[in-house]
Design an enzyme around this catalytic site. Sequence first.
Site, PDB file in Angstrom:
ATOM      1  N   HIS A  27     -15.608 -73.851 -51.386  1.00 44.77           N
ATOM      2  CA  HIS A  27     -15.322 -74.336 -52.665  1.00 44.77           C
ATOM      3  C   HIS A  27     -13.559 -74.775 -52.339  1.00 44.77           C
ATOM      4  CE1 HIS A  27     -18.576 -73.407 -55.519  1.00 44.77           C
ATOM      5  NE2 HIS A  27     -18.978 -72.986 -54.387  1.00 44.77           N
ATOM      6  N   ASP A  39     -14.167 -80.412 -54.777  1.00 41.94           N
ATOM      7  CA  ASP A  39     -15.313 -80.488 -55.694  1.00 41.94           C
ATOM      8  C   ASP A  39     -15.083 -81.444 -56.751  1.00 41.94           C
ATOM      9  OD1 ASP A  39     -15.892 -78.248 -54.039  1.00 41.94           O
ATOM     10  OD2 ASP A  39     -15.929 -76.939 -55.661  1.00 41.94           O
ATOM     11  N   ASP A  68     -11.578 -80.030 -61.430  1.00 45.11           N
ATOM     12  CA  ASP A  68     -12.334 -78.736 -60.990  1.00 45.11           C
ATOM     13  C   ASP A  68     -10.910 -77.588 -60.718  1.00 45.11           C
ATOM     14  OD1 ASP A  68     -14.507 -77.180 -60.399  1.00 45.11           O
ATOM     15  OD2 ASP A  68     -13.483 -76.930 -58.451  1.00 45.11           O
TER      16      ASP A  68
END
Length: 248
Positions: free
Chosen positions: A162, A167, A12
Amino acid sequence: MQTQIDRQIVLDTETTGINKYGPHYYNHKIIEIGAIEIINRRFTNQCFHTYLKPNRPVDISAFKIHGISDEFLFDKPIFSNIALDFINFIKGSELIIHNANFDVGFINYELKLMQNNLQNIAEICTVTDTLKLARKIFPGKRNNLDALSERYGVNTAKRTMHGALLDAEILSHVYLSMTGGQICINFSKKMNANILRKNYKFFDKNHHKKTIKTSTPIIYANAEEIHAHKKYIQMIKNTNNFCLWDEK
């Protein structure tokens, strides 16, 4: 016989923002990369994680999502400083990415800005998009990471904002659940039948139970483990709609 190694990297990124008018990555930069290694569906505790100095401001809209500020990134390395280590980490793997076009677009853009020989990670990796996979399993439903985590019972309590590494960790558990159906066991034709029999109890033709001596201990599941097994089988049925066998 050598066992084939199935190496996957769940990846990610976080970025300075997106370009709304043209390629989503254009004039924006990666500011965080998180990647977690899985081999033969087991975590190896090996990961790649770095923050990056983008040499441009982080958009306010992006900051509200990941909370990574210009001040925090001021003394971090630039992409070209970590590119070789990153490429060596992911090389030859299957990249597992949610909405892969987003992250791959940014990575390839960074590689092109470096003007090196490698300008597309598809030259060294295969890419699996879990968003496309989720849409096949759950057509017409919300399939972002939060929705999938809730659907598969993945804990996201730590995810207040985030973050690339967090993630990637959450996506790792989601992916293993999404693809965690049962597999066929193919025994080698050359395997001696006596070897298969010696570790098991079986019934003879008169239905009398026989026990074969073995040096391998037999550990039976307790009530809690049986309950967890049934719960997992039900999850497979609910999400994948397919079981190789069913409990009557």
